[in-house]
Design a protein around this motif. Sequence first.
Motif, mmCIF file in Angstrom:
data_model
loop_
_atom_site.group_PDB
_atom_site.id
_atom_site.type_symbol
_atom_site.label_atom_id
_atom_site.label_comp_id
_atom_site.label_asym_id
_atom_site.label_seq_id
_atom_site.Cartn_x
_atom_site.Cartn_y
_atom_site.Cartn_z
ATOM 1 N N ARG A 1 -5.542 -2.701 -3.623
ATOM 2 C CA ARG A 1 -4.197 -2.145 -3.786
ATOM 3 C C ARG A 1 -3.164 -3.086 -3.162
ATOM 4 N NH1 ARG A 1 -5.086 2.368 -1.785
ATOM 5 N NH2 ARG A 1 -5.097 3.708 -3.632
ATOM 6 N N ALA A 2 -3.458 -3.571 -1.948
ATOM 7 C CA ALA A 2 -2.532 -4.490 -1.287
ATOM 8 C C ALA A 2 -2.397 -5.787 -2.078
ATOM 9 C CB ALA A 2 -3.014 -4.785 0.130
ATOM 10 N N ALA A 3 -3.513 -6.289 -2.626
ATOM 11 C CA ALA A 3 -3.465 -7.527 -3.401
ATOM 12 C C ALA A 3 -2.605 -7.362 -4.651
ATOM 13 C CB ALA A 3 -4.877 -7.965 -3.776
ATOM 14 N N PHE B 1 1.001 -7.580 -3.564
ATOM 15 C CA PHE B 1 1.409 -8.943 -3.228
ATOM 16 C C PHE B 1 1.487 -9.831 -4.470
ATOM 17 C CE2 PHE B 1 0.636 -7.977 1.264
ATOM 18 C CZ PHE B 1 1.709 -8.641 1.831
ATOM 19 N N HIS B 2 0.655 -9.559 -5.451
ATOM 20 C CA HIS B 2 0.745 -10.362 -6.675
ATOM 21 C C HIS B 2 2.095 -10.138 -7.347
ATOM 22 C CE1 HIS B 2 -0.065 -11.974 -10.686
ATOM 23 N NE2 HIS B 2 -1.019 -12.693 -10.092
ATOM 24 N N GLU B 3 2.524 -8.885 -7.422
ATOM 25 C CA GLU B 3 3.839 -8.624 -8.014
ATOM 26 C C GLU B 3 4.947 -9.233 -7.163
ATOM 27 O OE1 GLU B 3 6.796 -4.973 -9.364
ATOM 28 O OE2 GLU B 3 4.626 -4.604 -9.206
ATOM 29 N N GLY C 1 0.781 -1.237 0.000
ATOM 30 C CA GLY C 1 0.000 0.000 0.000
ATOM 31 C C GLY C 1 0.808 1.279 0.000
ATOM 32 N N LEU C 2 2.059 1.234 -0.430
ATOM 33 C CA LEU C 2 2.889 2.436 -0.398
ATOM 34 C C LEU C 2 2.761 3.229 -1.698
ATOM 35 C CD1 LEU C 2 6.145 0.942 1.164
ATOM 36 C CD2 LEU C 2 4.459 2.401 2.315
ATOM 37 N N PRO C 3 2.816 4.557 -1.617
ATOM 38 C CA PRO C 3 2.862 5.373 -2.835
ATOM 39 C C PRO C 3 4.290 5.374 -3.392
ATOM 40 C CG PRO C 3 2.974 6.791 -0.913
ATOM 41 C CD PRO C 3 2.804 5.385 -0.391
ATOM 42 N N GLU C 4 4.436 5.859 -4.612
ATOM 43 C CA GLU C 4 5.784 6.022 -5.159
ATOM 44 C C GLU C 4 6.436 7.259 -4.519
ATOM 45 O OE1 GLU C 4 7.190 3.854 -6.683
ATOM 46 O OE2 GLU C 4 5.719 2.682 -7.803
ATOM 47 N N PRO C 5 7.749 7.291 -4.322
ATOM 48 C CA PRO C 5 8.740 6.277 -4.726
ATOM 49 C C PRO C 5 8.933 5.174 -3.688
ATOM 50 C CG PRO C 5 9.883 8.149 -3.794
ATOM 51 C CD PRO C 5 8.418 8.500 -3.749
ATOM 52 N N GLN C 6 8.207 5.251 -2.556
ATOM 53 C CA GLN C 6 8.394 4.253 -1.494
ATOM 54 C C GLN C 6 8.069 2.843 -1.988
ATOM 55 O OE1 GLN C 6 6.775 7.115 -1.138
ATOM 56 N NE2 GLN C 6 7.355 8.164 0.776
ATOM 57 N N ARG C 7 7.109 2.725 -2.913
ATOM 58 C CA ARG C 7 6.726 1.396 -3.395
ATOM 59 C C ARG C 7 7.890 0.716 -4.102
ATOM 60 N NH1 ARG C 7 4.285 -1.266 -7.834
ATOM 61 N NH2 ARG C 7 2.703 -2.802 -7.186
ATOM 62 N N ASN C 8 8.555 1.429 -5.003
ATOM 63 C CA ASN C 8 9.688 0.832 -5.713
ATOM 64 C C ASN C 8 10.806 0.443 -4.750
ATOM 65 O OD1 ASN C 8 8.874 0.647 -8.366
ATOM 66 N ND2 ASN C 8 9.469 2.758 -8.865
ATOM 67 N N ARG C 9 11.042 1.312 -3.753
ATOM 68 C CA ARG C 9 12.092 0.995 -2.786
ATOM 69 C C ARG C 9 11.731 -0.255 -1.989
ATOM 70 N NH1 ARG C 9 12.739 6.794 -1.969
ATOM 71 N NH2 ARG C 9 11.550 6.705 -0.021
ATOM 72 N N ALA C 10 10.427 -0.452 -1.715
ATOM 73 C CA ALA C 10 9.997 -1.646 -0.986
ATOM 74 C C ALA C 10 10.298 -2.912 -1.785
ATOM 75 C CB ALA C 10 8.506 -1.560 -0.669
ATOM 76 N N PHE C 11 10.078 -2.859 -3.099
ATOM 77 C CA PHE C 11 10.396 -4.031 -3.921
ATOM 78 C C PHE C 11 11.905 -4.254 -4.000
ATOM 79 C CE2 PHE C 11 6.008 -3.538 -5.451
ATOM 80 C CZ PHE C 11 5.598 -4.861 -5.404
ATOM 81 N N ASP C 12 12.678 -3.169 -4.023
ATOM 82 C CA ASP C 12 14.137 -3.321 -4.003
ATOM 83 C C ASP C 12 14.584 -3.985 -2.698
ATOM 84 O OD1 ASP C 12 14.350 -2.140 -6.473
ATOM 85 O OD2 ASP C 12 14.850 -0.137 -5.685
ATOM 86 N N ARG C 13 13.964 -3.552 -1.589
ATOM 87 C CA ARG C 13 14.303 -4.173 -0.297
ATOM 88 C C ARG C 13 13.950 -5.654 -0.312
ATOM 89 N NH1 ARG C 13 11.452 -2.954 3.971
ATOM 90 N NH2 ARG C 13 9.801 -1.675 2.998
ATOM 91 N N ALA C 14 12.801 -5.976 -0.893
ATOM 92 C CA ALA C 14 12.373 -7.374 -0.945
ATOM 93 C C ALA C 14 13.367 -8.225 -1.731
ATOM 94 C CB ALA C 14 10.981 -7.473 -1.566
ATOM 95 N N VAL D 1 2.723 -0.613 9.121
ATOM 96 C CA VAL D 1 2.387 0.415 10.108
ATOM 97 C C VAL D 1 2.893 1.776 9.633
ATOM 98 C CG1 VAL D 1 2.409 -1.210 12.031
ATOM 99 C CG2 VAL D 1 4.512 0.000 11.443
ATOM 100 N N SER D 2 3.349 1.842 8.392
ATOM 101 C CA SER D 2 3.909 3.086 7.857
ATOM 102 C C SER D 2 2.846 4.178 7.790
ATOM 103 C CB SER D 2 4.478 2.846 6.463
ATOM 104 O OG SER D 2 4.828 4.074 5.848
ATOM 105 N N PRO D 3 3.180 5.379 8.234
ATOM 106 C CA PRO D 3 2.201 6.477 8.170
ATOM 107 C C PRO D 3 1.877 6.913 6.747
ATOM 108 C CG PRO D 3 4.345 7.287 8.911
ATOM 109 C CD PRO D 3 4.433 5.798 8.895
#
Length: 630
Positions: A112-114, A117-119, A68-81, A102-104
Amino acid sequence: MKTSIATVSIAGDLAEKFAAISAAGFDGVEIFENDFLAFDGSPRDVGRMAGDTGLTITLFQPFRDFEGLPEPQRNRAFDRAERKFDVMQELGTDLMLVCSSVSPVSLGGIDRAAMDFHELGERAARRGLRVGYEALAWGRHVNDHRDAWEIVRRTDHPSVGLVLDSFHTLARRIELGSIRSIPADKIFIVQLADAPLIEMDLLYWSRHFRNMPGEGDLPVRQFMQAVVATGYDGYLSLEIFNDQFRGGSAKAISVDGRRSLVWLMDQVRREEPALEMAIPPMPDRIGVAGVEFIEFAADRRDAGQLGSLLRMLGFVEAGRHVSKEVTLYRQGEINIVINTERQGFAHSSFVVHGTSAYAMGLKVEDAAATVARAEALGAEIFHQRVGPGELSIPAIRGVGGGLIYFLDARTDLAKVWDIEFTPVTSARSGNGVGLTRIDHVGQTMAQEEMPSWLLFYVSIFRTTKTPMVDIVDPAGLVRSQVIEGLDRRFRLTLNGAESHRTLAGHFIAETFGSGVQHLALATDDIFATAAKLQANGFEPLQISMNYYDDVEARFGLDPEVADRLRSANILYDRDDNGEFFQLYAPTFGEGFIIEFVERRGAYAGYGAPNAPFRIAAQKRLMRPKGMPKL
């Protein structure tokens, strides 16, 4: 049944944790990220260490703030993964736990979460990995396993599944029937933890007060019944955040953990007999009909003093062992044994602890079944050479390394006094004081040991536990919890000391370890017993006269009754069901307590409100600090 435990649950470095977890009999281990980051070696080294101890790495955790993160946090989350996936492949595990965000800055929405997780599932699948989604009880948008399951369901990816955690579900009192409809193949792992019922912030409660299933108050059995109903047969993994556990013995906590899982699944099997479960068979919990005997280890000097005290208390020397320096004292149904052998376990106990109640014998339904159940639950079986004229009495090691013997009416064990002891001809003489049976036994230990021994007793024996109470000692608090048989013929109090300055702490320090400190003997007439004791030359523990003025006013006692209590130094308590009377002997040795009690009506307590006053009286008689023992 496949068992696992998270490294965060116990103390030590990874090598120490793996060794303790493996020795306790676990099949797998969860690698908690902080333990890995603190390790001075590669992920392959960790995987090799786990494999060398026979452990499978069941998952790597936690991966936080993903969905559920907006960009650019979403891309960074996938990089972390992707970085985590690299580590997992070197560790040799295929499952990563993703906990709800728990991110603000996270955005809500199941779809959106699904999508996220699919990606993530696609990326994991390319590496032969899986991800499990867990709903944190304090998650920003997802804090309920039902919402987590809906996200997993909509994700519809074979590499994405659900992680169920008993604490997160039970802390929020979520309806458990919702688990039963989840397909078993979509539950990737089940994490288990109990906790005492405390009203506090969920995050703080979880991070500091979790404990093993059976040690707390949450309905973990009902949770597991719902899980088993799905057909799930994967790992059951303990994830315990507990400050005391992280500072305690890794070996002991691991043994407790394995015991808790075996007992939990034994309960589930008995509640759900129609469900198939791969659980080793064991006898059911054993009923205890009472304490048959207490045995002291002593040298000849202390044995003489203890024998004189027992005779003053109305006991008679009833028998002498046929081949050992062991004497039996008896009054009513109470058997007290004094062992002065200079070899064997009793002598070793005396050398370490001094004169002490190192063993007790319990009257059980089936002694062999008791030992079989105890062994299945990880108890240490005790064996010792059987001497001439002796029975082979089944036994296990208990609190402080002491012994618990088991006697039943099915075998010759019930005839132990006739077989092993020669009667003393003068046994019928003596000045009995009306004592009838052992009301309860008190065992004293360090406070951090209490959960372990609570689990030990309630998992082996058909008992219940009462809520913990605080006993006020002038030098600090002592935690006390009672274990009782269903018919209350067996009562045991566990007392946990934090400070060596308390009476309980002094006992532990002076006797070099935990053990039996308190013996409460029942009478049907406390005033008659007090009079007979006085006639025998007994001087009771002197209670402050201020106490009696307060008791008379607080309970509205008849002045004549209050005067009788006062003159005999008898303590008094009352509840809605009955009355309780207590009379104490001065402490023996380094704080051993003998108490005489009468219960009237259905009083079920232990006189806890009186504890501060009798402890103060007992401490007035203690050897001053710094004064050497005589």
